[in-house]
Scaffold this active site. Structure first.
Site, PDB file in Angstrom:
ATOM      1  NE  ARG A 101      68.594 -21.534  38.843  1.00  0.00           N
ATOM      2  CZ  ARG A 101      67.890 -22.654  38.654  1.00  0.00           C
ATOM      3  NH1 ARG A 101      68.013 -23.349  37.540  1.00  0.00           N
ATOM      4  NH2 ARG A 101      67.053 -23.077  39.576  1.00  0.00           N
ATOM      5  CG  HIS A 102      70.052 -17.363  34.512  1.00  0.00           C
ATOM      6  ND1 HIS A 102      68.936 -16.579  34.485  1.00  0.00           N
ATOM      7  CD2 HIS A 102      69.635 -18.632  34.271  1.00  0.00           C
ATOM      8  CE1 HIS A 102      67.892 -17.337  34.233  1.00  0.00           C
ATOM      9  NE2 HIS A 102      68.262 -18.595  34.106  1.00  0.00           N
ATOM     10  CG  HIS A 115      62.947 -25.066  26.953  1.00  0.00           C
ATOM     11  ND1 HIS A 115      63.726 -26.168  27.175  1.00  0.00           N
ATOM     12  CD2 HIS A 115      63.080 -24.293  28.059  1.00  0.00           C
ATOM     13  CE1 HIS A 115      64.283 -26.070  28.371  1.00  0.00           C
ATOM     14  NE2 HIS A 115      63.920 -24.947  28.922  1.00  0.00           N
ATOM     15  NE  ARG A 163      65.326 -20.524  37.548  1.00  0.00           N
ATOM     16  CZ  ARG A 163      64.695 -21.517  36.911  1.00  0.00           C
ATOM     17  NH1 ARG A 163      64.748 -21.602  35.600  1.00  0.00           N
ATOM     18  NH2 ARG A 163      64.033 -22.426  37.584  1.00  0.00           N
ATOM     19  CD  GLU A 183      58.367 -19.022  24.289  1.00  0.00           C
ATOM     20  OE1 GLU A 183      58.230 -17.788  24.457  1.00  0.00           O
ATOM     21  OE2 GLU A 183      59.457 -19.601  24.371  1.00  0.00           O
ATOM     22  CG  HIS A 221      72.144 -20.236  29.763  1.00  0.00           C
ATOM     23  ND1 HIS A 221      72.030 -20.588  31.100  1.00  0.00           N
ATOM     24  CD2 HIS A 221      70.992 -20.636  29.174  1.00  0.00           C
ATOM     25  CE1 HIS A 221      70.873 -21.210  31.284  1.00  0.00           C
ATOM     26  NE2 HIS A 221      70.225 -21.244  30.133  1.00  0.00           N
ATOM     27  CG  HIS A 270      63.552 -17.062  33.467  1.00  0.00           C
ATOM     28  ND1 HIS A 270      63.425 -18.438  33.425  1.00  0.00           N
ATOM     29  CD2 HIS A 270      62.797 -16.660  34.518  1.00  0.00           C
ATOM     30  CE1 HIS A 270      62.632 -18.839  34.418  1.00  0.00           C
ATOM     31  NE2 HIS A 270      62.241 -17.773  35.091  1.00  0.00           N
ATOM     32  CB  THR A 317      61.621 -23.417  32.132  1.00  0.00           C
ATOM     33  OG1 THR A 317      62.339 -22.252  32.526  1.00  0.00           O
ATOM     34  CG2 THR A 317      60.153 -23.231  32.418  1.00  0.00           C
ATOM     35  CG  ASN A 363      66.964 -16.912  27.203  1.00  0.00           C
ATOM     36  OD1 ASN A 363      67.932 -16.618  27.894  1.00  0.00           O
ATOM     37  ND2 ASN A 363      65.850 -17.401  27.724  1.00  0.00           N
ATOM     38  CD  GLU A 382      61.767 -16.961  29.331  1.00  0.00           C
ATOM     39  OE1 GLU A 382      62.221 -17.651  30.262  1.00  0.00           O
ATOM     40  OE2 GLU A 382      61.993 -17.188  28.156  1.00  0.00           O
TER      41      GLU A 382
HETATM   42  N1  PXP Z   1      61.299 -19.887  26.010  1.00  0.00           N
HETATM   43  C1  PXP Z   1      61.071 -19.973  27.336  1.00  0.00           C
HETATM   44  C2  PXP Z   1      59.715 -19.617  27.839  1.00  0.00           C
HETATM   45  C3  PXP Z   1      62.095 -20.362  28.224  1.00  0.00           C
HETATM   46  O1  PXP Z   1      61.841 -20.459  29.544  1.00  0.00           O
HETATM   47  C4  PXP Z   1      63.371 -20.625  27.701  1.00  0.00           C
HETATM   48  C5  PXP Z   1      64.493 -20.985  28.628  1.00  0.00           C
HETATM   49  O2  PXP Z   1      64.704 -19.982  29.562  1.00  0.00           O
HETATM   50  C6  PXP Z   1      63.571 -20.488  26.321  1.00  0.00           C
HETATM   51  C7  PXP Z   1      62.505 -20.151  25.495  1.00  0.00           C
HETATM   52  C8  PXP Z   1      64.900 -20.720  25.695  1.00  0.00           C
HETATM   53  O3  PXP Z   1      65.307 -22.041  25.884  1.00  0.00           O
HETATM   54  P1  PXP Z   1      66.772 -22.447  25.505  1.00  0.00           P
HETATM   55  O4  PXP Z   1      67.692 -21.650  26.368  1.00  0.00           O
HETATM   56  O5  PXP Z   1      66.803 -23.904  25.794  1.00  0.00           O
HETATM   57  O6  PXP Z   1      66.961 -22.128  24.044  1.00  0.00           O
END
Ligand code: PXP
Length: 251
Positions: A56-57, A201, A52, A158, A17, A50, A108, A14, A77
């Site tokens: 924001r990102h 997550h 949003r 998930e 960030h 993602h 999230t 992901n 996402e």
């Molecule tokens: N899976 C989902 C569905 C998420 O929403 C996120 C965060 O955007 C992640 C995985 C990844 O989480 P993290 O950035 O904390 O590793």
């Protein structure tokens, strides 16, 4: 599902960030697309982003660029809104993961309430499935939510690993172990219903092993920790170490 049909545990990286850091200054760097290419080279099986509502990102142009450039699948996402559905249908990403979204949250926070919104979500995901997207629903490790996700026609769930990771980080080890056991049981339950199981997550080098060891889990989506770790060792090496831990857990 038989063990041989399962294949190797996939890693989705992901890159949200990277965009968070870019947006802190409002310019073009660091570029999430460049991060995605490095992640691909480092062995990521997919890229997760993602979009949003508040952008924001990741922004709309990032999704365009990822769709145009990636050679691995994009896991898009998004919240279950009309705006996001239109964007998904315009791009037709390999996978769409439906997540809950609250404007005021930092990340999230919980899983989607599928059981309460079954009808609405069934209608929402139908066009996405018809367009050929694999639809995944981000939920807590809860039998009610899993059953509802199955009924609405999702192919993938998930499991939210945030509560397990938070308990570890805060030293609540009995709770962590209980959460972990619940994740394992619910992964097996979802798999028995024919759902493909992903998880993610908050996962880190310290927390990934037990989750990667669940044989029903087919994919992990990991972002924040890897992007942070990239500051110290570089993104490619940070991903290699995660991959090594995942493979070791599975061996
Ligand atoms: N899976 C989902 C569905 C998420 O929403 C996120 C965060 O955007 C992640 C995985 C990844 O989480 P993290 O950035 O904390 O590793």
């Amino acid at each position: 599902m038989n063990e041989h049909a399962r294949g190797r545990l996939r890693l989705g990286v992901n890159i949200d960030h990277v965009a968070t850091v870019r947006n802190a200054r409002g310019g073009d760097t660091p570029d999430p697309l460049r991060a995605a290419k490095i992640a691909e080279e480092a062995g990521a099986d997919g890229i997760t982003a993602h979009l949003r509502e508040d952008r924001r990102h990741i922004g709309d142009a990032d999704i365009e660029a990822l769709m145009a450039t990636l050679s691995v699948p994009l896991n898009f996402e998004m919240a279950a809104t009309d705006e996001m559905q239109k964007i998904a249908l315009r791009h037709n990403p390999h996978a769409v993961c439906i997540v809950p979204e609250k404007r005021e949250e930092r990340t999230t926070e919980g899983g989607l309430e599928v059981a309460r919104e079954e009808n609405k979500l069934a209608h929402f995901i139908a066009p996405l499935r018809e367009a050929g997207c694999r639809v995944s629903i981000f939920i807590a490790a809860d039998a009610r939510q899993i059953e509802a996700a199955n009924r609405i026609g999702a192919e993938v769930i998930e499991l939210h690993t945030g509560a397990y990771c938070d308990a570890h980080a805060e030293g609540r080890f009995a709770e962590r172990d209980a959460e972990c056991a619940r994740l394992g049981e619910m992964a097996a339950y979802a798999d028995s219903l024919g759902l493909e199981v992903h998880a993610g997550h908050g996962l880190t080098y310290e927390t990934v092993t037990p989750i990667a060891a669940f044989p029903q889990v087919m994919e992990l989506n990991i972002g924040h920790f890897l992007i942070g770790e990239a500051i110290f060792r570089g993104l490619g090496p940070a991903i290699h170490e995660m991959r090594r831990l995942m493979d070791a857990a599975r061996a």
